[in-house]
Design a protein around this motif. Structure first.
Motif: not given
Length: 658
Positions: A249-260, A240-244, A40-42, A31-38
């Motif tokens: 990474e470009a998608s973000g998680t704004k569509y997920v309720p914070q409580e969840l 049963k699990t969850f994607r945190m 391309s996707k994660w 995730l650090i390398l992704l932000r550094q552009g090293k």
């Protein structure tokens, strides 16, 4: 989170912990390398490590696993050198795809891992094929394949489960239900309480497992895997699990309720298990620091190796040579005994003798066993070779093509019969995206022949009469064969089965019982990429294949004053351009006849090649003759109007008189 360690000793518990910690620390670095552009996707698997690690540790190292985007723990638990993973993600040569694909789109026979393609669904059927090979060879091995809850809506999921259940294949179908397919919640994905409920509909055992509890995952899967080895059958597992983090990474998680998000953060599989190990005095602070330091050091060391590797230097020859697996053609033709047989008999003989040549060759298709196939080509095969090798399939073209791919991964050749070539559309994706691309991507060939009964002139209408070879000749990685005579059909079919690459083998239905020829009685082969010169002349070059070559010959027989070179292409990929160019340079005129409609057909490419390579020799424009730009109709008078057969004579005269 409650843990029941049962018979797990300290070493096993610490191994589970280390194997979860390793991918977590790698991800944090990525995730650090992704932000550094090293990179391309994660696609992050943070919060889901227990599933990949638990399943992998529960299986034997020589059992295949087919993972997804978020299953880094599969690769690290199988101890793939990290520098190779890092090189893969950076497009370096020491990765697994030589820079040709990214992320987890790769496989490795050495570690018995088969990576996914972006279409997700096909790997489920591929797992069926690998499991079928294990069952046929009595290896008592389990195959585990992963998908997400979103992927269970794809037709491939249902086809693969159905095939596995009907054939009782030793597959663990592992569904990671993490709540969202990208941003779409499960409430909009399916309308049952649990995905595991679907097992009942397929007559399949199913289980729901807490995917964040590493002990539950490991212990349950280990017990089930052992049971499957002794009693082969498929099992559906819903974790049963969850994607945190976001889908990527470009998608973000704004569509997920914070409580969840907060609730699932409390169920973190790594943090909870770490706390548990401390609670039972198996792990202390000093051990934790030491283990983390060792993994971080390993990561940094291997990153340096990957970063310091030179960038790939592209070479066209290397790229082109890797599209197909190398095939050394062996000419076999020591038979002087001939027998006049029909086209359909030649196909049947070719299949039967290839089954005798290759002891583990499998033939799969609808109604091909006791019934003998729609055209009776495999009639009597079950009595000679048995139902393990002559396999009736459910009506699921996609899953059967995928199963054939899985058989190839496990070292078994197969022939798939499309009842009609039109029906390949239901299996189009695995043909053009899996079979065609696997060797180029990660050096895994698809040793598969797909038989394609095709063509019009038999009043079968729009869905049973297409000649759709052009769909495949433009796809690198596929070979396309289209014989017109019994002799060619038998010899080319033997070569297609010998060839370790995917071959689309077109058989014109109208020729099955209308064309006869003297054919060697024993097994023989014919080379790909070598056209047949049926007539020699000097006025014009006539180029065709399939049923259309017979139309051309009929016309020329009726106009004996025309002196023509007649070329039967026989194979469309590879194409014998040398014979075409040599003839055109001699005659100065060329006409290409095909049964397919005109635009985008084989004739268009052959015409373009002639214009590019023989322009200065031409005395007239190259002429293409093809069927109407409509779907092929049913009624005879409409079909006769549609087909190019009746257009050829006028077009031939036009070119000759130019």
């Amino acid at each position: 989170m409650t843990y029941t360690t049962k018979d797990l000793d300290t070493d096993k518990l610490l191994a589970l912990y280390r194997n979860m910690l390793r991918p977590r620390l790698i991800e944090e670095k990525m995730l650090i390398l992704l932000r550094q552009g090293k990179i391309s996707k994660w696609f992050s698997g943070i919060g889901q490590e227990a599933i990949a690690v638990g399943v992998t540790m529960a299986l034997h190292d020589d059992e295949y696993i087919l993972p997804m985007h978020r299953n880094l723990g599969v690769f690290t638990t199988r101890n793939i050198p990290l520098y190779r993973l890092f090189a893969q993600w950076q497009g370096k040569a020491s990765g697994f795809t030589k820079g040709r694909d990214r992320s987890f789109h790769f496989g490795t026979q050495h570690y018995k891992i088969v990576g996914m393609i972006s279409h997700l669904g096909p790997q489920l059927g591929v797992a069926d094929g690998i499991a079928l090979a294990s069952k046929l060879k009595h290896k008592n091995k389990v195959t585990a394949v992963f998908t997400g809850e979103g992927g269970t809506s794809e037709g491939d999921f249902h086809e693969a489960l159905n095939v596995a259940s009907v054939w009782q294949l030793p597959v663990l179908f592992c569904v990671e239900n993490n709540g969202y397919g990208l941003s779409t919640p499960t409430s909009e994905q399916y309308n049952c309480n649990d995905i595991a409920d679907r097992g009942l509909g397929y007559g399949m055992e199913s289980h729901i497992i807490d995917g964040n509890n590493i002990i539950d995952v490991y212990s349950t899967v280990r017990a089930l895997a052992e049971s499957i080895r002794n009693n082969p059958r498929p099992i559906l597992l819903e974790f049963k699990t969850f994607r945190m983090r976001g889908h990527e990474e470009a998608s973000g998680t704004k569509y997920v309720p914070q409580e969840l998000m907060d609730n699932w953060a409390m169920k973190d599989p790594l943090m909870n298990f770490q706390a548990y190990l401390k609670e039972i005095n198996i792990l202390n602070e000093e051990d934790e620091v030491s283990i983390k330091a060792a993994i971080v050091s390993e990561i940094n060391e291997h990153l340096d190796v990957a970063f310091n590797e030179e960038a790939i230097i592209p070479y066209k020859t290397i790229e082109l040579n890797d599209v197909f697996k190398k095939f050394e053609y062996q000419d076999i033709n020591n038979n002087s005994n001939l027998n006049e047989i029909r086209f359909i008999d030649a196909i049947s003989q070719g299949l039967r003798q290839s089954l005798e040549q290759h002891n583990d060759l499998i033939i799969m298709g609808q109604d091909i066993a006791e019934y003998g196939g729609a055209f009776k080509i495999t009639d009597g095969f079950v009595e000679q070779f048995g139902k393990d090798r002559i396999r009736n399939t459910p009506i699921c073209e996609s899953a059967i093509v995928e199963t054939a791919m899985g058989l190839s991964i496990a070292g078994i050749k197969s022939v798939v019969e499309m009842q009609f070539s039109d029906f390949v559309t239901s299996g189009f994706n695995p043909v053009v995206n899996y079979l065609a691309k696997s060797h180029y991507r990660w050096n895994q060939n698809a040793d598969v022949v797909i038989r394609m009964p095709c063509g019009g002139g038999v009043a079968a209408g729009p869905f049973h009469s297409q000649t759709n070879e052009a769909w495949f000749t433009k796809t690198p990685g596929l070979k396309v064969v289209y014989p017109a005579f019994p002799y060619d059909a038998k010899g080319l079919l033997a070569t297609a089965i010998n060839d370790p690459n995917p071959v689309l083998f077109f058989e014109h239905k109208g020729l099955y019982r209308s064309i006869r020829q003297d054919v060697p009685t024993d097994y023989y082969t014919l080379p790909f990429g070598k056209a047949s010169i049926l007539k020699a002349g000097h006025d014009i070059t006539v180029i065709s294949y399939g049923a259309a070559i017979h139309w051309a010959l009929e016309t020329l027989d009726a106009t004996p004053k025309v002196s023509a070179d007649v070329i039967d292409l026989r194979t469309l990929q590879p194409l014998d351009t040398e014979t075409i160019f040599k003839s055109v340079r001699k005659t100065g005129k060329a006409i290409i006849l095909q049964e397919d409609s005109l635009f985008g057909g084989i004739a268009s490419d052959v015409s373009a090649l002639i214009m590019e390579h023989c322009f200065e020799y031409l005395d007239a424009p190259v002429k293409r003759v093809a069927s109407m730009e409509t779907p092929i109709p049913f009624a005879k008078q409409l079909e006769d109007q549609y087909l190019s057969k009746n257009k050829f004579e006028d077009a031939l005269k036009e070119v000759l008189n130019y």
